[in-house]
Motif scaffolding. Structure first.
Motif, PDB file in Angstrom:
ATOM      1  N   PHE A  65      44.848  49.972  34.250  1.00 16.89           N
ATOM      2  CA  PHE A  65      44.531  48.639  33.738  1.00 16.89           C
ATOM      3  C   PHE A  65      43.042  48.477  33.439  1.00 16.89           C
ATOM      4  O   PHE A  65      42.194  48.918  34.213  1.00 16.89           O
ATOM      5  N   SER A  66      42.786  47.809  32.325  1.00 12.40           N
ATOM      6  CA  SER A  66      41.459  47.267  32.086  1.00 12.40           C
ATOM      7  C   SER A  66      41.423  45.916  32.793  1.00 12.40           C
ATOM      8  O   SER A  66      42.344  45.119  32.646  1.00 12.40           O
ATOM      9  N   GLU A 325      48.073  47.017  43.093  1.00 14.43           N
ATOM     10  CA  GLU A 325      47.455  45.734  42.772  1.00 14.43           C
ATOM     11  C   GLU A 325      46.355  45.901  41.719  1.00 14.43           C
ATOM     12  O   GLU A 325      45.662  46.915  41.685  1.00 14.43           O
ATOM     13  N   THR A 326      46.191  44.863  40.904  1.00 19.59           N
ATOM     14  CA  THR A 326      45.065  44.820  39.964  1.00 19.59           C
ATOM     15  C   THR A 326      44.752  43.367  39.634  1.00 19.59           C
ATOM     16  O   THR A 326      45.634  42.506  39.650  1.00 19.59           O
ATOM     17  N   PHE A 327      43.472  43.102  39.331  1.00 19.64           N
ATOM     18  CA  PHE A 327      43.017  41.759  38.970  1.00 19.64           C
ATOM     19  C   PHE A 327      42.518  41.760  37.526  1.00 19.64           C
ATOM     20  O   PHE A 327      41.923  42.738  37.067  1.00 19.64           O
ATOM     21  N   GLY A 328      42.738  40.654  36.832  1.00 18.83           N
ATOM     22  CA  GLY A 328      42.266  40.521  35.458  1.00 18.83           C
ATOM     23  C   GLY A 328      41.515  39.224  35.252  1.00 18.83           C
ATOM     24  O   GLY A 328      41.740  38.241  35.963  1.00 18.83           O
ATOM     25  N   TYR A 329      40.617  39.217  34.243  1.00 20.52           N
ATOM     26  CA  TYR A 329      39.835  38.014  33.967  1.00 20.52           C
ATOM     27  C   TYR A 329      39.550  37.885  32.480  1.00 20.52           C
ATOM     28  O   TYR A 329      39.326  38.863  31.770  1.00 20.52           O
ATOM     29  N   SER A 342      44.183  36.718  36.487  1.00 16.85           N
ATOM     30  CA  SER A 342      45.514  37.265  36.746  1.00 16.85           C
ATOM     31  C   SER A 342      45.480  38.202  37.948  1.00 16.85           C
ATOM     32  O   SER A 342      44.440  38.779  38.282  1.00 16.85           O
ATOM     33  N   TYR A 343      46.624  38.340  38.556  1.00 17.40           N
ATOM     34  CA  TYR A 343      46.801  39.239  39.687  1.00 17.40           C
ATOM     35  C   TYR A 343      48.184  39.856  39.572  1.00 17.40           C
ATOM     36  O   TYR A 343      49.181  39.137  39.479  1.00 17.40           O
ATOM     37  N   ARG A 344      48.224  41.158  39.516  1.00 13.97           N
ATOM     38  CA  ARG A 344      49.512  41.839  39.475  1.00 13.97           C
ATOM     39  C   ARG A 344      49.693  42.663  40.740  1.00 13.97           C
ATOM     40  O   ARG A 344      48.784  43.374  41.171  1.00 13.97           O
ATOM     41  N   LYS A 345      50.883  42.563  41.317  1.00  6.67           N
ATOM     42  CA  LYS A 345      51.249  43.373  42.467  1.00  6.67           C
ATOM     43  C   LYS A 345      52.647  43.915  42.223  1.00  6.67           C
ATOM     44  O   LYS A 345      53.614  43.156  42.144  1.00  6.67           O
TER      45      LYS A 345
END
Length: 613
Positions: A65-66, A325-329, A342-345
């Motif tokens: 993920f970016s 897990e990853t975070f996005g902005y 965003s937060y994906r798990k």
């Protein structure tokens, strides 16, 4: 004396052997590619034989993920191995570049210090003032060939063939240029119109991906010709998602999830827990890439970095395979403002819209050069879209939750579904905690950060952590039922802190007509607030709700503004009113705007659009 000299010679020789054993590291980066258009990652994708060949003896990362969905914000995350909202590097494109703290620099500088030759060919696009010690060469002529004999190197090669601008073709191109990919054979995602133009655009884009793949192959062949392939760890990845509509610039999976293949030669297999030719579902993000390169090179990872390595020594398989897990902005994209996290798990994806009244499909001059965007908007205005396709041009929910495995294009929001409330609350709590810990600087307007934090955003954030948490708490009133939130909204609308008033106004606009009890306070802010941007936010409330025509009030804030990013934010609100909600007509007199502001291309283009009929 001879014995001592012998020890020194042996030490120097041993040190040289160690340096010789350090792997070369190459990044091959293609612009504006999510994984969804490549057969290696998705059944609807096109074949990419060179990348597939790399994968045969490499590692395919199915969940890479970016953290940001647009160039400069994504590349700033990559080069610092740190999250953008903490460094204020997440606005695209920077109206003012950030200065890193004294104890932090771009990660290639650590490689240079350890003896690596660092070369970048050639795109930088950082939202940061670049220190002098990052690259030995950063230019279109940069190559590994200019290093000293035996010197290990880190080399970045950027491929622009798939960049968004390549889809700015004309109707004439569509009528005269036949694509190699059959437009009638391509998959058009369900939230897009199923038109000939969207089919052609999909086919055209897939052709560009295959052309990009040939360039990936050319870099690999050069390494092979120079006898370097077996001494070089190669990363191929996309610099973020894109570039079909509702991908680049948005926190959709098509905006964030990138292809990633890493080739690790046999002699360095000890630096990878993965077998050659394997795939992994472990989550890795751009914030981890710099830390991973340093770990591969045997360099200590600075504590100032947020990223965690996924290759190199001392990596435990059980730790990496559990990563999910990853975070996005996302914030400003050129002249278009929005604040989304965003937060994906695992398979679940949580999105928090902090200004849900902002429309995803709002005009963005560069984006709408793509014919598919323009057609999509025209079909919406003509009422020719179904519910799923129309979502792009409608107000958003404060919270969104998707099961990516079942719903890869995020069309079915599960946030209000009974069976998902436990997961929703857990993911909400995790994202809030992450934003507090950063701390997330976007709770201040961008222009305020440029005036007060740009010289050291990290220090500013740490010094104002308590205030930022309070603004986050105010914004989260939008998550409550209105009756539970109203007493607290009232308190913050009359706060002495302008940014508490700012976020209270945003919450009022989110609640829309439910918050009409606050009309007297909102009118008072619109007429007399010390912050011009708060006067705009108050006027925006009336525009969104239609409770009062405040077009003149909004225009007046444009005339009074003396700051580029403040003016851009005001014009964003005006563009919303022009195209959505009450669809007011605005007539902005450019002679009344600060002349310096009109020198900013984004401002002049936005004003011209607003004044157009």
């Amino acid at each position: 004396m001879k014995y001592r000299l012998l020890i020194i010679v042996m030490f120097v020789c041993f040190n040289s052997v160690l340096k010789a054993q350090q792997p070369n590291i190459v990044w091959i980066t293609s612009e504006d590619n999510s994984k969804h258009y490549m057969k290696l990652f998705d059944e609807h994708g096109i074949e990419t034989p060179n990348i597939e060949r790399l994968a045969k003896n490499g590692i395919v990362f199915n969940n890479a993920f970016s953290n940001a969905a647009v160039c400069s914000a994504a590349r700033s995350t990559l080069i610092t191995s740190s999250y953008g909202p903490r460094l204020a590097t997440h606005y695209h494109r920077a109206e003012g570049k950030v200065t890193l703290p004294n104890n932090q620099t771009m990660f290639p500088a650590y490689l240079r210090k350890a003896g690596y030759y660092t070369a970048n060919n050639a795109k930088e696009d950082y939202n940061i003032n670049k220190p002098d010690d990052v690259w030995d060469d950063s230019s279109k002529k940069a190559t590994w060939k200019n290093r000293k004999e035996g010197q290990p190197f880190f080399y970045v090669f950027n491929i622009g063939t798939t960049h968004e601008g390549t889809l700015h073709f004309s109707e004439e191109t569509m009528n005269t240029t036949k694509t190699n990919t059959n437009p009638n054979s391509v998959f058009v995602q369900p939230n897009h119109p199923q038109t000939d133009l969207f089919k052609y655009t999909n086919a055209y884009y897939r052709d560009k991906i295959q052309a990009m793949d040939a360039e990936v192959g050319a870099v690999i062949n050069k390494l092979k010709d120079d006898g370097l392939l077996e001494n070089t760890i190669i990363f191929y990845y996309g610099d973020h998602g894109g570039v079909l509509p509702f991908s680049k610039g948005y926190l959709t999976e098509t905006g964030l999830q990138v292809p990633l293949v890493v080739h690790v030669p046999e002699k360095y297999k000890n630096l990878s827990i993965f077998n050659a030719g394997s795939q992994t579902d472990a989550f890795v993000s751009f914030v981890d890439f710099g830390a991973t390169v340093l770990n591969i090179a045997g360099i200590e990872i600075p504590k100032t970095m947020d990223g965690k390595p996924f290759l190199g020594d001392n990596i435990k398989e059980q730790t990496i395979t559990k990563r999910n897990e990853t975070f996005g902005y996302a914030d400003r994209f050129d002249e278009k403002y929005d604040m989304v996290r965003s937060y994906r798990k695992g398979n679940l994806k949580y999105i928090r819209n902090f200004q849900p009244f902002n429309i995803d499909g709002l005009m963005n001059a560069y984006r709408y050069k793509q014919m598919a965007y323009a057609e999509w908007f025209n079909l919406f205005k003509a009422g020719q879209l179904n519910k799923t396709q129309s979502k792009f041009f409608e107000t958003k929910a404060v919270e969104e939750l998707y099961d990516i495995e079942k719903d890869p294009f995020e069309t079915n929001n599960l946030a209000d579904k009974e069976g998902y409330q436990a997961e929703l609350k857990t993911m909400r709590k995790t994202l809030i905690s992450w934003m507090e810990c950063q701390p997330d600087l976007s709770f201040y307007p961008e222009f305020y950060l440029l005036e007060n934090a740009i010289q050291n955003p990290v220090e500013f954030g740490n010094a104002h952590k308590k205030e930022i948490k309070s603004y986050l708490n105010i914004s989260n009133l939008a998550l409550l039922d209105y009756d539970k939130a109203s007493s607290k909204i009232s308190k913050h609308l009359t706060s002495n802190d302008p940014w508490k008033r700012y976020w209270a106004l945003i919450v009022c606009t989110t609640f829309a007509e439910k918050a009409k009890a606050f009309i007297p306070q909102i009118e008072n802010i619109m007429k007399s607030d010390t912050q011009l941007i708060n006067r705009m936010r108050a006027a925006e409330y009336f525009g969104v709700t239609g409770l009062k025509d405040t077009t003149k009030d909004m225009i007046e804030t444009v005339y009074q503004s003396k700051n580029d990013t403040e003016a851009l934010l005001i014009l964003n609100a005006i563009a919303l009113q022009k195209d959505f909600y009450q669809q007011y007509n605005f007539s902005i007199n450019t002679s009344k705007i600060n002349k310096k502001l009109l020198e900013n291309k984004l401002i002049s283009e936005r004003v011209a659009y607003i004044n157009s009929k």
